[in-house]
Write a protein that holds these residues in place. Structure first.
Motif, short mmCIF file in Angstrom:
data_model
loop_
_atom_site.label_atom_id
_atom_site.label_comp_id
_atom_site.label_asym_id
_atom_site.label_seq_id
_atom_site.Cartn_x
_atom_site.Cartn_y
_atom_site.Cartn_z
N TYR A 118 0.86 -1.35 0.11
CA TYR A 118 0.19 -0.03 -0.19
C TYR A 118 0.77 1.25 -0.45
N THR A 119 0.66 2.43 -0.67
CA THR A 119 0.99 3.59 -0.70
C THR A 119 0.32 4.92 0.47
N ILE A 120 0.71 5.69 0.88
CA ILE A 120 0.27 6.50 2.03
C ILE A 120 0.04 7.49 0.99
N ASP A 121 -1.21 7.77 0.28
CA ASP A 121 -1.09 8.96 -0.24
C ASP A 121 -1.60 9.98 0.22
N ASP A 122 -1.98 10.24 0.94
CA ASP A 122 -3.17 11.41 1.71
C ASP A 122 -2.02 12.86 2.05
N LYS A 126 3.79 12.82 7.79
CA LYS A 126 3.80 11.64 7.44
C LYS A 126 5.45 11.89 8.09
#
Length: 141
Positions: A118-122, A126
């Motif tokens: 998965y990607t943390i894209d919000d 971070k």
């Protein structure tokens, strides 16, 4: 205004009430949290004395390290709580709260440990490690 939220496990044999100020929700992507939950852990926080049990017949605590214990339901396996000794606070799994919560996710910690699937894209902050943890509502950090 004081907060009062309720929550519990999947099977209902653990039910709890949170009273008083809560921390905004923080997502932890460390390997231990990912192993514990199967993804990442998203939790709010409360003063431990403001976590009240309504039903706790299957609440079990697991000492995951010298300083940390984790509460879960021994009947259905729901991850519920995280306590670090000496803090006087309990982190509560946000997904176990009854809605509406009024809470919001505000940041990601241990983001460099996020799973490769998965990607943390919000647009939320971070941090590779803990970062600047928010305090409980109305408290200075």
């Amino acid at each position: 205004m004081a907060t009062r939220l309720t929550g519990g496990c999947l099977c209902g044999s653990v039910r709890y009430v949170l009273q008083g100020p809560l921390r905004p929700v923080v997502a932890c992507h460390c390997k231990m949290c990912r192993r514990l939950t199967g993804h990442f852990f998203a939790g709010t926080q409360v003063h431990t004395e403001n976590l009240l049990s309504e039903e706790d017949e299957s609440l079990t605590w697991y000492q995951s390290s010298a300083e940390v214990r984790r509460g879960f339901c021994s009947r259905c396996g729901s991850t519920l709580f995280f306590q670090r000794s000496g803090t006087g606070r309990t982190t509560v799994a946000a997904g176990t709260l009854d809605e509406p919560t009024g809470l919001r996710l505000v940041q990601h910690i241990f983001a460099r440990h996020a799973g490769d699937y998965y990607t943390i894209d919000d647009a939320l902050p971070k941090y590779d490690e803990h970062g600047e943890m928010p305090g409980l509502e109305g408290e200075q950090t």
